[in-house]
Write an enzyme that holds these catalytic residues in place. Sequence first.
Site, mmCIF file in Angstrom:
data_model
loop_
_atom_site.group_PDB
_atom_site.id
_atom_site.type_symbol
_atom_site.label_atom_id
_atom_site.label_comp_id
_atom_site.label_asym_id
_atom_site.label_seq_id
_atom_site.Cartn_x
_atom_site.Cartn_y
_atom_site.Cartn_z
ATOM 1 C CB SER A 184 -52.854 25.381 15.296
ATOM 2 O OG SER A 184 -53.312 24.245 14.640
HETATM 3 N N1 SAH Z 1 -52.161 24.029 9.000
HETATM 4 C C1 SAH Z 1 -53.239 24.956 8.735
HETATM 5 C C2 SAH Z 1 -54.442 24.761 9.633
HETATM 6 C C3 SAH Z 1 -55.117 23.534 9.281
HETATM 7 S S1 SAH Z 1 -56.806 23.384 9.777
HETATM 8 C C4 SAH Z 1 -52.801 26.386 8.807
HETATM 9 O O1 SAH Z 1 -51.666 26.669 9.184
HETATM 10 O O2 SAH Z 1 -53.618 27.238 8.470
HETATM 11 C C5 SAH Z 1 -57.006 21.750 9.131
HETATM 12 C C6 SAH Z 1 -57.104 21.699 7.626
HETATM 13 O O3 SAH Z 1 -57.114 20.335 7.261
HETATM 14 C C7 SAH Z 1 -58.396 22.309 7.087
HETATM 15 O O4 SAH Z 1 -58.094 23.283 6.147
HETATM 16 C C8 SAH Z 1 -59.098 21.112 6.455
HETATM 17 O O5 SAH Z 1 -59.837 21.445 5.306
HETATM 18 C C9 SAH Z 1 -57.939 20.191 6.121
HETATM 19 N N2 SAH Z 1 -58.265 18.777 5.946
HETATM 20 C C10 SAH Z 1 -59.183 18.015 6.608
HETATM 21 N N3 SAH Z 1 -59.165 16.760 6.153
HETATM 22 C C11 SAH Z 1 -58.210 16.710 5.174
HETATM 23 C C12 SAH Z 1 -57.718 15.674 4.312
HETATM 24 N N4 SAH Z 1 -58.213 14.429 4.320
HETATM 25 N N5 SAH Z 1 -56.744 15.997 3.435
HETATM 26 C C13 SAH Z 1 -56.230 17.252 3.385
HETATM 27 N N6 SAH Z 1 -56.651 18.259 4.158
HETATM 28 C C14 SAH Z 1 -57.629 17.989 5.048
#
Ligand code: SAH
Length: 227
Positions: A75
């Site tokens: 983000s």
């Molecule tokens: N907080 C992260 C950015 C997240 S991007 C950082 O600081 O880098 C969103 C993430 O959510 C992605 O890596 C994606 O694979 C994950 N995601 C999507 N659906 C999910 C689920 N059901 N359970 C866990 N992770 C999930």
Amino acid sequence: MTDTDDRYTKERARLLEEIAEGARETAALTGRARFSDRVMRAIAAVPRHEFVAADQQAYAYFNRPLSIGRGQTISQPFIVAVMTELLDLEPGDSVLEVGTGCGYQAAVLAELVERVYSVETIAALATAARERLEALGYDTVDIRIGDGFEGWPEKAPFDAIIVTAAPTEIPGTLIEQMKPGGRLVIPIGPQHDSQTLFRCVKESDGRLSAQRILPVAFVPMIKGPEN
Ligand code: SAH
């Protein structure tokens, strides 16, 4: 200090100013014209350039999202800051993150609380984040490969939960895993449509009160492990 460290120090200071400006500009929506010193110090402390690929490092302290591979993004720093601020974290808190990604948000949380639990559905991202956080000395973060819709029952209840991918509604399991008085910050909405960031509080009677904060754009929260 090397030249590179020095450059990043300056860029990070500029980023903090931009975040402070963003806080002032969005105050009418967030109710927070100024983020707490603790949150700003946490953002200042985490080396964001260590969380992105070499070809993105030059942009690590720009206030914009970056690609972290596998079609996922880290983000925009302002969004990380406002979400962290809205969690109202105390040093002794235990926090669950859904969507580890590259581990950046988890590191920011680790600067602020005692224990961070983070769930990631893409195994390769979870493994890389675990290794990265370990190398950087963040030893209070536990990462699990799994489905964030299930939370982390063995470690529940949590003082705060942050979700960094967008489901279409608030997952009931996550509400169950919050302590009374616990906070939940979560983007809600369809993939290519408008999403809204919500701040929710679990009241002492177990009911959830939800407050709309900001329009946001997150990757969708995917059902089930996708390995
Ligand atoms: N907080 C992260 C950015 C997240 S991007 C950082 O600081 O880098 C969103 C993430 O959510 C992605 O890596 C994606 O694979 C994950 N995601 C999507 N659906 C999910 C689920 N059901 N359970 C866990 N992770 C999930």
